[in-house]
Design a protein around this motif. Structure first.
Motif, PDB file in Angstrom:
ATOM      1  N   ILE A 177       0.816  -1.220   0.000  1.00  0.00           N
ATOM      2  CA  ILE A 177       0.000   0.000   0.000  1.00  0.00           C
ATOM      3  C   ILE A 177       0.851   1.272   0.000  1.00  0.00           C
ATOM      4  O   ILE A 177       0.617   2.162  -0.823  1.00  0.00           O
ATOM      5  CB  ILE A 177      -1.028  -0.013   1.151  1.00  0.00           C
ATOM      6  N   PRO A 178       1.869   1.413   0.866  1.00  0.00           N
ATOM      7  CA  PRO A 178       2.652   2.656   0.834  1.00  0.00           C
ATOM      8  C   PRO A 178       3.303   2.912  -0.537  1.00  0.00           C
ATOM      9  O   PRO A 178       3.292   4.044  -1.028  1.00  0.00           O
ATOM     10  CB  PRO A 178       3.714   2.446   1.920  1.00  0.00           C
ATOM     11  N   ARG A 179       3.845   1.884  -1.150  1.00  0.00           N
ATOM     12  CA  ARG A 179       4.475   2.053  -2.469  1.00  0.00           C
ATOM     13  C   ARG A 179       3.448   2.513  -3.496  1.00  0.00           C
ATOM     14  O   ARG A 179       3.707   3.423  -4.287  1.00  0.00           O
ATOM     15  CB  ARG A 179       5.117   0.741  -2.919  1.00  0.00           C
ATOM     16  N   LYS A 180       2.266   1.934  -3.464  1.00  0.00           N
ATOM     17  CA  LYS A 180       1.218   2.324  -4.411  1.00  0.00           C
ATOM     18  C   LYS A 180       0.756   3.757  -4.169  1.00  0.00           C
ATOM     19  O   LYS A 180       0.509   4.505  -5.109  1.00  0.00           O
ATOM     20  CB  LYS A 180       0.035   1.360  -4.319  1.00  0.00           C
ATOM     21  N   LEU A 181       0.661   4.140  -2.910  1.00  0.00           N
ATOM     22  CA  LEU A 181       0.203   5.491  -2.585  1.00  0.00           C
ATOM     23  C   LEU A 181       1.223   6.555  -3.003  1.00  0.00           C
ATOM     24  O   LEU A 181       0.851   7.677  -3.337  1.00  0.00           O
ATOM     25  CB  LEU A 181      -0.087   5.624  -1.093  1.00  0.00           C
ATOM     26  N   ARG A 182       2.498   6.216  -2.974  1.00  0.00           N
ATOM     27  CA  ARG A 182       3.535   7.193  -3.317  1.00  0.00           C
ATOM     28  C   ARG A 182       3.417   7.704  -4.750  1.00  0.00           C
ATOM     29  O   ARG A 182       4.022   8.720  -5.090  1.00  0.00           O
ATOM     30  CB  ARG A 182       4.922   6.590  -3.102  1.00  0.00           C
ATOM     31  N   THR A 183       2.666   7.034  -5.600  1.00  0.00           N
ATOM     32  CA  THR A 183       2.468   7.513  -6.970  1.00  0.00           C
ATOM     33  C   THR A 183       1.337   8.537  -7.050  1.00  0.00           C
ATOM     34  O   THR A 183       1.163   9.177  -8.078  1.00  0.00           O
ATOM     35  CB  THR A 183       2.164   6.341  -7.929  1.00  0.00           C
ATOM     36  N   ASN A 184       0.596   8.698  -5.962  1.00  0.00           N
ATOM     37  CA  ASN A 184      -0.537   9.608  -5.935  1.00  0.00           C
ATOM     38  C   ASN A 184      -0.076  11.014  -5.553  1.00  0.00           C
ATOM     39  O   ASN A 184       0.542  11.218  -4.510  1.00  0.00           O
ATOM     40  CB  ASN A 184      -1.584   9.093  -4.934  1.00  0.00           C
ATOM     41  N   TYR A 185      -0.384  11.985  -6.389  1.00  0.00           N
ATOM     42  CA  TYR A 185       0.044  13.366  -6.197  1.00  0.00           C
ATOM     43  C   TYR A 185      -0.444  13.939  -4.862  1.00  0.00           C
ATOM     44  O   TYR A 185       0.306  14.587  -4.135  1.00  0.00           O
ATOM     45  CB  TYR A 185      -0.457  14.208  -7.368  1.00  0.00           C
ATOM     46  N   ILE A 186      -1.692  13.701  -4.527  1.00  0.00           N
ATOM     47  CA  ILE A 186      -2.257  14.219  -3.278  1.00  0.00           C
ATOM     48  C   ILE A 186      -1.527  13.602  -2.078  1.00  0.00           C
ATOM     49  O   ILE A 186      -1.224  14.278  -1.101  1.00  0.00           O
ATOM     50  CB  ILE A 186      -3.774  13.965  -3.209  1.00  0.00           C
ATOM     51  N   TYR A 187      -1.226  12.327  -2.160  1.00  0.00           N
ATOM     52  CA  TYR A 187      -0.472  11.659  -1.096  1.00  0.00           C
ATOM     53  C   TYR A 187       0.889  12.332  -0.919  1.00  0.00           C
ATOM     54  O   TYR A 187       1.319  12.604   0.205  1.00  0.00           O
ATOM     55  CB  TYR A 187      -0.307  10.179  -1.434  1.00  0.00           C
ATOM     56  N   LYS A 188       1.570  12.602  -2.026  1.00  0.00           N
ATOM     57  CA  LYS A 188       2.888  13.239  -1.980  1.00  0.00           C
ATOM     58  C   LYS A 188       2.813  14.603  -1.288  1.00  0.00           C
ATOM     59  O   LYS A 188       3.676  14.953  -0.482  1.00  0.00           O
ATOM     60  CB  LYS A 188       3.456  13.416  -3.391  1.00  0.00           C
ATOM     61  N   ILE A 189       1.785  15.380  -1.594  1.00  0.00           N
ATOM     62  CA  ILE A 189       1.603  16.683  -0.949  1.00  0.00           C
ATOM     63  C   ILE A 189       1.372  16.484   0.550  1.00  0.00           C
ATOM     64  O   ILE A 189       1.921  17.216   1.377  1.00  0.00           O
ATOM     65  CB  ILE A 189       0.441  17.468  -1.599  1.00  0.00           C
ATOM     66  N   GLY A 190       0.562  15.513   0.891  1.00  0.00           N
ATOM     67  CA  GLY A 190       0.309  15.220   2.302  1.00  0.00           C
ATOM     68  C   GLY A 190       1.587  14.892   3.053  1.00  0.00           C
ATOM     69  O   GLY A 190       1.778  15.329   4.193  1.00  0.00           O
ATOM     70  N   VAL A 191       2.502  14.145   2.426  1.00  0.00           N
ATOM     71  CA  VAL A 191       3.785  13.820   3.053  1.00  0.00           C
ATOM     72  C   VAL A 191       4.615  15.082   3.235  1.00  0.00           C
ATOM     73  O   VAL A 191       5.165  15.347   4.315  1.00  0.00           O
ATOM     74  CB  VAL A 191       4.564  12.765   2.224  1.00  0.00           C
ATOM     75  N   VAL A 192       4.694  15.903   2.185  1.00  0.00           N
ATOM     76  CA  VAL A 192       5.491  17.133   2.240  1.00  0.00           C
ATOM     77  C   VAL A 192       5.005  18.056   3.354  1.00  0.00           C
ATOM     78  O   VAL A 192       5.807  18.637   4.083  1.00  0.00           O
ATOM     79  CB  VAL A 192       5.468  17.858   0.871  1.00  0.00           C
ATOM     80  N   TYR A 193       3.695  18.186   3.516  1.00  0.00           N
ATOM     81  CA  TYR A 193       3.136  19.077   4.533  1.00  0.00           C
ATOM     82  C   TYR A 193       3.002  18.415   5.908  1.00  0.00           C
ATOM     83  O   TYR A 193       2.564  19.056   6.857  1.00  0.00           O
ATOM     84  CB  TYR A 193       1.775  19.616   4.079  1.00  0.00           C
ATOM     85  N   GLY A 194       3.386  17.167   6.006  1.00  0.00           N
ATOM     86  CA  GLY A 194       3.346  16.491   7.301  1.00  0.00           C
ATOM     87  C   GLY A 194       1.979  15.986   7.706  1.00  0.00           C
ATOM     88  O   GLY A 194       1.791  15.548   8.840  1.00  0.00           O
ATOM     89  N   ASN A 195       1.003  16.050   6.793  1.00  0.00           N
ATOM     90  CA  ASN A 195      -0.332  15.521   7.101  1.00  0.00           C
ATOM     91  C   ASN A 195      -0.381  14.008   6.972  1.00  0.00           C
ATOM     92  O   ASN A 195      -1.264  13.369   7.523  1.00  0.00           O
ATOM     93  CB  ASN A 195      -1.388  16.131   6.180  1.00  0.00           C
ATOM     94  N   VAL A 196       0.554  13.463   6.219  1.00  0.00           N
ATOM     95  CA  VAL A 196       0.664  12.025   6.064  1.00  0.00           C
ATOM     96  C   VAL A 196       2.039  11.633   6.589  1.00  0.00           C
ATOM     97  O   VAL A 196       3.055  12.177   6.155  1.00  0.00           O
ATOM     98  CB  VAL A 196       0.522  11.594   4.582  1.00  0.00           C
ATOM     99  N   ILE A 197       2.061  10.716   7.516  1.00  0.00           N
ATOM    100  CA  ILE A 197       3.326  10.255   8.085  1.00  0.00           C
ATOM    101  C   ILE A 197       3.502   8.798   7.701  1.00  0.00           C
ATOM    102  O   ILE A 197       2.663   7.943   8.027  1.00  0.00           O
ATOM    103  CB  ILE A 197       3.329  10.424   9.615  1.00  0.00           C
ATOM    104  N   GLU A 198       4.564   8.545   6.992  1.00  0.00           N
ATOM    105  CA  GLU A 198       4.841   7.178   6.570  1.00  0.00           C
ATOM    106  C   GLU A 198       5.497   6.416   7.717  1.00  0.00           C
ATOM    107  O   GLU A 198       6.398   6.926   8.368  1.00  0.00           O
ATOM    108  CB  GLU A 198       5.738   7.166   5.340  1.00  0.00           C
ATOM    109  N   ALA A 199       5.021   5.238   7.936  1.00  0.00           N
ATOM    110  CA  ALA A 199       5.568   4.399   9.009  1.00  0.00           C
ATOM    111  C   ALA A 199       5.503   2.944   8.560  1.00  0.00           C
ATOM    112  O   ALA A 199       4.766   2.139   9.129  1.00  0.00           O
ATOM    113  CB  ALA A 199       4.796   4.614  10.304  1.00  0.00           C
ATOM    114  N   GLU A 200       6.258   2.614   7.528  1.00  0.00           N
ATOM    115  CA  GLU A 200       6.242   1.237   7.038  1.00  0.00           C
ATOM    116  C   GLU A 200       6.797   0.298   8.098  1.00  0.00           C
ATOM    117  O   GLU A 200       7.723   0.648   8.823  1.00  0.00           O
ATOM    118  CB  GLU A 200       7.071   1.120   5.761  1.00  0.00           C
ATOM    119  N   LYS A 201       6.201  -0.857   8.167  1.00  0.00           N
ATOM    120  CA  LYS A 201       6.621  -1.866   9.135  1.00  0.00           C
ATOM    121  C   LYS A 201       6.201  -3.229   8.616  1.00  0.00           C
ATOM    122  O   LYS A 201       5.336  -3.323   7.733  1.00  0.00           O
ATOM    123  CB  LYS A 201       5.982  -1.583  10.489  1.00  0.00           C
ATOM    124  N   PRO A 202       6.799  -4.271   9.145  1.00  0.00           N
ATOM    125  CA  PRO A 202       6.345  -5.613   8.754  1.00  0.00           C
ATOM    126  C   PRO A 202       4.876  -5.792   9.138  1.00  0.00           C
ATOM    127  O   PRO A 202       4.439  -5.284  10.167  1.00  0.00           O
ATOM    128  CB  PRO A 202       7.241  -6.553   9.565  1.00  0.00           C
TER     129      PRO A 202
END
Length: 119
Positions: free
Chosen positions: A79-104
């Motif tokens: 899911i995180p890899r797939k979401l990284r292609t989404n422009y809105i997701y990328k903006i959310g990461v840049v602005y800190g609204n989306v925090i990536e926390a990949e884990k097993p």
């Protein structure tokens, strides 16, 4: 497949009213019963035995479909890899609204079994 009320209640009680996969609490009326090993899977065939039935929320049951547990785990992990292609997701990461926390990916029932085994 029709599941008796007695069996359905036993499935619900397996993980104290939690989805076996994501671990969220689910109301009895909202629980879906999932075949842990799919009845009509690609490589294996499960049964309607209680041991093969898991309490599931609608979201997990829908996403798992008739896939094996390991394929479902792979889908969740991707899911995180797939979401990284989404422009809105990328903006959310840049602005800190989306925090990536990949884990097993460890499902609730696996954590539950480890906890009861260690106790």
């Amino acid at each position: 497949m029709a599941i008796s009320k007695k069996v359905r209640e036993a499935i619900y009680a397996k993980y104290d009213g939690h989805c076996a996969y994501c671990g969220r609490e689910i109301a009895y009326k909202d629980m879906q019963v999932d075949h842990f090993i799919p009845k009509r899977g690609w490589n294996e065939s499960g049964s309607d035995d209680k041991e093969n039935l898991m309490p599931s929320c609608r979201m997990c049951n829908h996403y798992k479909r008739a896939h094996s547990l390991e394929l479902f785990r792979t889908f969740i992990a991707e899911i995180p890899r797939k979401l990284r292609t989404n422009y809105i997701y990328k903006i959310g990461v840049v602005y800190g609204n989306v925090i990536e926390a990949e884990k097993p990916i460890k499902f609730y029932f696996e954590q539950h079994e480890e906890a009861t085994h260690d106790a």
